[in-house]
Design an enzyme around this catalytic site. Structure first.
Site, PDB file in Angstrom:
ATOM      1  N   GLY A   1       0.814  -1.219   0.000  1.00 38.52           N
ATOM      2  CA  GLY A   1       0.000   0.000   0.000  1.00 38.52           C
ATOM      3  C   GLY A   1       0.843   1.262   0.000  1.00 38.52           C
ATOM      4  O   GLY A   1       0.551   2.230  -0.711  1.00 38.52           O
ATOM      5  N   CYS A   2       1.896   1.240   0.781  1.00 37.55           N
ATOM      6  CA  CYS A   2       2.772   2.415   0.872  1.00 37.55           C
ATOM      7  C   CYS A   2       3.531   2.623  -0.437  1.00 37.55           C
ATOM      8  O   CYS A   2       3.742   3.755  -0.873  1.00 37.55           O
ATOM      9  CB  CYS A   2       3.731   2.276   2.050  1.00 37.55           C
ATOM     10  SG  CYS A   2       2.853   2.210   3.631  1.00 37.55           S
ATOM     11  N   THR A   3       3.928   1.535  -1.075  1.00 36.95           N
ATOM     12  CA  THR A   3       4.605   1.632  -2.365  1.00 36.95           C
ATOM     13  C   THR A   3       3.652   2.200  -3.417  1.00 36.95           C
ATOM     14  O   THR A   3       4.031   3.094  -4.179  1.00 36.95           O
ATOM     15  CB  THR A   3       5.150   0.248  -2.798  1.00 36.95           C
ATOM     16  OG1 THR A   3       6.075  -0.199  -1.802  1.00 36.95           O
ATOM     17  CG2 THR A   3       5.839   0.320  -4.152  1.00 36.95           C
TER      18      THR A   3
END
Length: 150
Positions: A45-47
């Site tokens: 998700g952060c990527t």
């Protein structure tokens, strides 16, 4: 989660980025700043979120915004995240959670039935005078640029 709202003065911060440079809120005086908090570098998700913002970085710059990411990851982990994904903006390595706590994005979370403390994915749009223009707490990781610029 955060108690900060539109119209509030953004908390002053000073922290080290992935290269050990000190970055302060005052460095962005006269510019708009997209300040995004994310749970952990190099997770799916952060990527997706960081890449969406990086892919559209020139659009942000053309509209007078700069972009800065924050998580509790180490400087080394932040640098690896930048290198791996060719991110175009700095990431704060807020290991002691000074900035994270100042913006009120640390707290209880649930994942797969387990409760733990962590960073709530939140983005603050800060105007040229250091005032919070928008708080986005329901971040759509793959469409975050559209959320910010709409």
């Amino acid at each position: 989660m955060t108690s900060l709202k539109v119209g509030d003065t953004a908390p002053h911060f000073e922290a080290k980025d992935q290269k050990g440079n000190t970055i302060k809120l005052s460095d962005y005086s006269g510019k708009k700043l997209v300040l995004f908090f994310y749970p952990k570098a190099s997770t799916p998700g952060c990527t997706a979120e960081a890449c969406n913002l990086s892919d559209n970085y020139q659009i942000f710059l053309s509209k007078g915004y700069d972009v800065l990411g924050v998580s509790a990851d180490s400087a080394k982990r932040q640098q690896n995240f930048i290198n791996k994904n060719e991110l175009k903006f700095p990431l704060l390595a807020d290991e002691d959670k000074t900035v994270i706590n100042a913006f009120g994005v640390w707290g209880p979370k649930k994942f797969m039935g387990k409760e733990y403390d962590g960073i709530h994915r939140t983005t603050f749009i800060i105007d040229e005078n250091g005032l919070i223009e928008e708080v986005i707490s329901k971040v759509k990781t793959k469409e975050h640029t559209a959320q910010i610029l709409s």
